[in-house]
Design a protein around this motif. Structure first.
Motif, PDB file in Angstrom:
ATOM      1  N   VAL A  34      11.470   0.943  -3.852  1.00 55.74           N
ATOM      2  CA  VAL A  34      12.894   0.584  -3.812  1.00 55.74           C
ATOM      3  C   VAL A  34      13.339   0.338  -2.370  1.00 55.74           C
ATOM      4  N   LEU A  35      12.968   1.216  -1.458  1.00 55.04           N
ATOM      5  CA  LEU A  35      13.375   1.044  -0.061  1.00 55.04           C
ATOM      6  C   LEU A  35      12.687  -0.155   0.594  1.00 55.04           C
ATOM      7  N   ALA A  36      11.419  -0.380   0.285  1.00 58.66           N
ATOM      8  CA  ALA A  36      10.720  -1.540   0.863  1.00 58.66           C
ATOM      9  C   ALA A  36      11.384  -2.834   0.394  1.00 58.66           C
ATOM     10  N   GLY A  61       4.963   5.683  -4.690  1.00 57.69           N
ATOM     11  CA  GLY A  61       5.796   5.524  -5.876  1.00 57.69           C
ATOM     12  C   GLY A  61       7.084   4.752  -5.692  1.00 57.69           C
ATOM     13  N   TRP A  62       7.949   4.924  -6.690  1.00 56.54           N
ATOM     14  CA  TRP A  62       9.163   4.108  -6.779  1.00 56.54           C
ATOM     15  C   TRP A  62      10.140   4.296  -5.628  1.00 56.54           C
ATOM     16  N   ALA A 108      10.116   1.241   4.049  1.00 58.77           N
ATOM     17  CA  ALA A 108      11.297   0.426   4.357  1.00 58.77           C
ATOM     18  C   ALA A 108      11.098  -0.334   5.664  1.00 58.77           C
ATOM     19  N   LEU A 109      10.548   0.323   6.670  1.00 64.42           N
ATOM     20  CA  LEU A 109      10.279  -0.345   7.948  1.00 64.42           C
ATOM     21  C   LEU A 109       9.256  -1.468   7.778  1.00 64.42           C
ATOM     22  N   VAL A 113       0.840  -1.206   0.000  1.00 58.33           N
ATOM     23  CA  VAL A 113       0.000   0.000   0.000  1.00 58.33           C
ATOM     24  C   VAL A 113       0.872   1.252   0.000  1.00 58.33           C
ATOM     25  N   GLU A 114       1.899   1.266   0.837  1.00 53.52           N
ATOM     26  CA  GLU A 114       2.804   2.423   0.871  1.00 53.52           C
ATOM     27  C   GLU A 114       3.525   2.614  -0.465  1.00 53.52           C
TER      28      GLU A 114
END
Length: 142
Positions: A50-52, A45-46, A115-116, A39-40
């Protein structure tokens, strides 16, 4: 479940319920954090994607700390030099504390939260599949 020589079966119960129940709870957490991460990523967006994805993979890259020692390790053993890093990145309390800080502080950068979510999903999936923290020698804890 442990079987002895006289075929007596003993069911071992640990604090916190049976292993099946515990894995079921971890699976619920894994699915929750995975959906939250997606969802985030869709909403932001990208950079969030990328961080996730990076934090979904990052905790297992701690073996690179002692890659030169890996050939001398037993099967399934992490080099002892990498264990503190591995354990630090596989404790759910670390990203949960950071998520709480993100929510409490006047910080608003959605890719950090994505990312978290990815990091928490990684930890949860590891627990579902039976991977947990390591002993100081580098083996899976019982």
């Amino acid at each position: 479940m442990t079987t002895t020589a006289d075929t007596t079966t003993t069911v071992t119960r640990r604090l916190g319920g049976t292993p099946v129940l515990r894995r079921g709870v971890w699976l619920a957490f894994a699915l929750f954090w995975s959906v939250f991460a997606v969802v985030e990523c869709v909403r932001h967006g990208w950079p969030a994607a990328v961080l996730a994805l990076a934090f979904l993979v990052l905790p297992d890259l701690t073996f690179l700390v002692a890659l030169d020692e890996a050939p001398r390790m037993a099967k399934g053993q992490l080099p002892p030099r990498a264990v503190p890093y591995y354990n630090a990145l596989h404790r759910a309390l670390v990203p949960l504390t950071l998520a709480a800080a993100y929510a409490a502080l006047p910080l608003h950068w959605p890719p950090a939260f994505a990312a978290l979510c990815g990091w928490l999903a990684h930890i949860s999936y590891d627990r579902v599949f039976g991977y947990g923290l390591r002993t100081k020698e580098g083996f899976q804890r019982g």
